[in-house]
Design a protein around this motif. Sequence first.
Motif, PDB file in Angstrom:
ATOM      1  N   ARG A 175       0.823  -1.221   0.000  1.00 31.77           N
ATOM      2  CA  ARG A 175       0.000   0.000   0.000  1.00 31.77           C
ATOM      3  C   ARG A 175       0.850   1.261   0.000  1.00 31.77           C
ATOM      4  NH1 ARG A 175      -5.045   0.657   3.947  1.00 31.77           N
ATOM      5  NH2 ARG A 175      -5.593  -1.256   2.824  1.00 31.77           N
ATOM      6  N   ARG A 176       1.553   1.573   1.083  1.00 35.74           N
ATOM      7  CA  ARG A 176       2.369   2.783   1.122  1.00 35.74           C
ATOM      8  C   ARG A 176       3.836   2.427   0.953  1.00 35.74           C
ATOM      9  NH1 ARG A 176       1.047   7.353   5.492  1.00 35.74           N
ATOM     10  NH2 ARG A 176       3.094   7.938   4.652  1.00 35.74           N
ATOM     11  N   LEU A 177       4.416   2.873  -0.166  1.00 34.57           N
ATOM     12  CA  LEU A 177       5.799   2.542  -0.464  1.00 34.57           C
ATOM     13  C   LEU A 177       6.750   3.097   0.585  1.00 34.57           C
ATOM     14  CD1 LEU A 177       7.927   1.307  -2.331  1.00 34.57           C
ATOM     15  CD2 LEU A 177       7.870   3.430  -3.674  1.00 34.57           C
ATOM     16  N   ASP A 178       6.462   4.323   1.089  1.00 35.97           N
ATOM     17  CA  ASP A 178       7.366   4.918   2.074  1.00 35.97           C
ATOM     18  C   ASP A 178       7.426   4.079   3.346  1.00 35.97           C
ATOM     19  OD1 ASP A 178       4.728   5.588   2.634  1.00 35.97           O
ATOM     20  OD2 ASP A 178       5.152   7.664   3.220  1.00 35.97           O
ATOM     21  N   HIS A 179       6.279   3.571   3.784  1.00 33.72           N
ATOM     22  CA  HIS A 179       6.267   2.726   4.974  1.00 33.72           C
ATOM     23  C   HIS A 179       6.920   1.374   4.695  1.00 33.72           C
ATOM     24  CE1 HIS A 179       4.127   4.796   8.251  1.00 33.72           C
ATOM     25  NE2 HIS A 179       3.541   5.477   7.271  1.00 33.72           N
ATOM     26  N   THR A 180       6.749   0.866   3.487  1.00 32.70           N
ATOM     27  CA  THR A 180       7.406  -0.386   3.129  1.00 32.70           C
ATOM     28  C   THR A 180       8.924  -0.234   3.214  1.00 32.70           C
ATOM     29  OG1 THR A 180       5.586  -1.069   1.681  1.00 32.70           O
ATOM     30  CG2 THR A 180       7.721  -2.110   1.305  1.00 32.70           C
ATOM     31  N   ILE A 181       9.443   0.864   2.655  1.00 29.55           N
ATOM     32  CA  ILE A 181      10.885   1.113   2.723  1.00 29.55           C
ATOM     33  C   ILE A 181      11.329   1.265   4.175  1.00 29.55           C
ATOM     34  CG2 ILE A 181      12.717   2.753   2.137  1.00 29.55           C
ATOM     35  CD1 ILE A 181      11.157   3.301  -0.479  1.00 29.55           C
ATOM     36  N   ALA A 182      10.543   1.971   4.974  1.00 29.22           N
ATOM     37  CA  ALA A 182      10.880   2.131   6.388  1.00 29.22           C
ATOM     38  C   ALA A 182      10.954   0.780   7.085  1.00 29.22           C
ATOM     39  CB  ALA A 182       9.849   3.031   7.077  1.00 29.22           C
ATOM     40  N   ASN A 183      10.054  -0.123   6.748  1.00 32.49           N
ATOM     41  CA  ASN A 183      10.052  -1.439   7.381  1.00 32.49           C
ATOM     42  C   ASN A 183      11.234  -2.288   6.929  1.00 32.49           C
ATOM     43  OD1 ASN A 183       7.710  -1.040   8.951  1.00 32.49           O
ATOM     44  ND2 ASN A 183       6.416  -1.464   7.186  1.00 32.49           N
ATOM     45  N   LEU A 184      11.645  -2.133   5.682  1.00 37.95           N
ATOM     46  CA  LEU A 184      12.855  -2.838   5.232  1.00 37.95           C
ATOM     47  C   LEU A 184      14.076  -2.325   5.989  1.00 37.95           C
ATOM     48  CD1 LEU A 184      12.252  -2.990   1.366  1.00 37.95           C
ATOM     49  CD2 LEU A 184      11.816  -4.760   3.073  1.00 37.95           C
ATOM     50  N   GLN A 185      14.113  -1.022   6.244  1.00 38.88           N
ATOM     51  CA  GLN A 185      15.215  -0.470   7.033  1.00 38.88           C
ATOM     52  C   GLN A 185      15.186  -1.010   8.463  1.00 38.88           C
ATOM     53  OE1 GLN A 185      16.296   3.710   4.790  1.00 38.88           O
ATOM     54  NE2 GLN A 185      15.357   3.827   6.801  1.00 38.88           N
ATOM     55  N   LEU A 186      13.991  -1.218   9.008  1.00 39.43           N
ATOM     56  CA  LEU A 186      13.890  -1.813  10.335  1.00 39.43           C
ATOM     57  C   LEU A 186      14.477  -3.218  10.343  1.00 39.43           C
ATOM     58  CD1 LEU A 186      10.332  -0.774  11.602  1.00 39.43           C
ATOM     59  CD2 LEU A 186      12.543   0.104  12.357  1.00 39.43           C
ATOM     60  N   LEU A 187      14.185  -4.005   9.302  1.00 31.53           N
ATOM     61  CA  LEU A 187      14.730  -5.359   9.222  1.00 31.53           C
ATOM     62  C   LEU A 187      16.262  -5.311   9.235  1.00 31.53           C
ATOM     63  CD1 LEU A 187      12.467  -7.087   6.525  1.00 31.53           C
ATOM     64  CD2 LEU A 187      12.271  -7.236   9.018  1.00 31.53           C
ATOM     65  N   ALA A 188      16.829  -4.382   8.463  1.00 26.80           N
ATOM     66  CA  ALA A 188      18.282  -4.258   8.404  1.00 26.80           C
ATOM     67  C   ALA A 188      18.853  -3.841   9.758  1.00 26.80           C
ATOM     68  CB  ALA A 188      18.681  -3.243   7.330  1.00 26.80           C
ATOM     69  N   GLY A 189      18.178  -2.913  10.422  1.00 30.79           N
ATOM     70  CA  GLY A 189      18.643  -2.477  11.737  1.00 30.79           C
ATOM     71  C   GLY A 189      18.590  -3.593  12.759  1.00 30.79           C
ATOM     72  N   LEU A 190      17.510  -4.378  12.743  1.00 33.27           N
ATOM     73  CA  LEU A 190      17.389  -5.496  13.672  1.00 33.27           C
ATOM     74  C   LEU A 190      18.485  -6.524  13.434  1.00 33.27           C
ATOM     75  CD1 LEU A 190      13.523  -5.843  13.521  1.00 33.27           C
ATOM     76  CD2 LEU A 190      14.830  -5.330  15.589  1.00 33.27           C
ATOM     77  N   ALA A 191      18.763  -6.821  12.158  1.00 31.82           N
ATOM     78  CA  ALA A 191      19.823  -7.787  11.838  1.00 31.82           C
ATOM     79  C   ALA A 191      21.169  -7.329  12.363  1.00 31.82           C
ATOM     80  CB  ALA A 191      19.885  -8.019  10.326  1.00 31.82           C
ATOM     81  N   SER A 192      21.428  -6.023  12.307  1.00 31.70           N
ATOM     82  CA  SER A 192      22.710  -5.504  12.773  1.00 31.70           C
ATOM     83  C   SER A 192      22.874  -5.658  14.283  1.00 31.70           C
ATOM     84  CB  SER A 192      22.875  -4.031  12.381  1.00 31.70           C
ATOM     85  OG  SER A 192      22.003  -3.200  13.129  1.00 31.70           O
ATOM     86  N   PHE A 193      21.750  -5.789  14.995  1.00 27.23           N
ATOM     87  CA  PHE A 193      21.791  -6.007  16.439  1.00 27.23           C
ATOM     88  C   PHE A 193      21.657  -7.490  16.797  1.00 27.23           C
ATOM     89  CE2 PHE A 193      20.556  -1.480  16.438  1.00 27.23           C
ATOM     90  CZ  PHE A 193      21.517  -0.992  17.319  1.00 27.23           C
ATOM     91  N   GLY A 194      21.716  -8.351  15.785  1.00 27.93           N
ATOM     92  CA  GLY A 194      21.658  -9.782  16.038  1.00 27.93           C
ATOM     93  C   GLY A 194      20.268 -10.340  16.208  1.00 27.93           C
TER      94      GLY A 194
END
Length: 223
Positions: free
Chosen positions: A96-115
Amino acid sequence: MRRAALVGTVDFNAEHYAKQDIHCTIAVDGGYAQLERAGIKPDIALGDFDSLGYVPTLGSTRVFPPIKDETDMELACRAAREEGCDELLLYGCLSRRLDHTIANLQLLAGLASFGVRAFGIGDAFAITALSAQGVQRIDFEAFDPTPLDGGSYGRCISVFACGGPADCVTERGLAYALDHETLRNDISRGVSNEFTGTKASVLVESGSLLVCFPLGAWEHIQR
């Protein structure tokens, strides 16, 4: 392993959710309505509730102001970690909202960096992130990929550099192998590799990756 389900506003895959061992379910703003329609009572309802339009009368409801630096989904990820969960499944967050989708992908990357192992769950696909600083690899056991051919994502697994070049990327057991190669985040290389029926893995030793794969491969992830 303690697994949390974070349910956002759109495209909740209730069928996939029902098959998981979930320790904590968090309704993220309008995700409360998604869960209510599915007959699921969340453990926590969280957000500014601008999408839902009202504040739920759940015992554990956390209300935040609409003007804030974090999205409701980011706040939900924090809450899941505070509940002791070390694998996060993000539903209703990839359309639906591309901006929120991108934000959520960034969250996935941030979580991975913290293990923290985290996945975005769509209707026919899942996506996760790998980081050299934390969750470096994902492994799949050997399975027959033939049943995946009929879906919109087929048997494809795609890997993309995230936030800059990813160095020393290795892919094993897929149709096209990579051996300590660099993937850039400004080209399309990494799209549409394929499962072959053998054990498969993706590893990054410098930088971050997004890994997208068909939901039919979900049950074959090695944990």
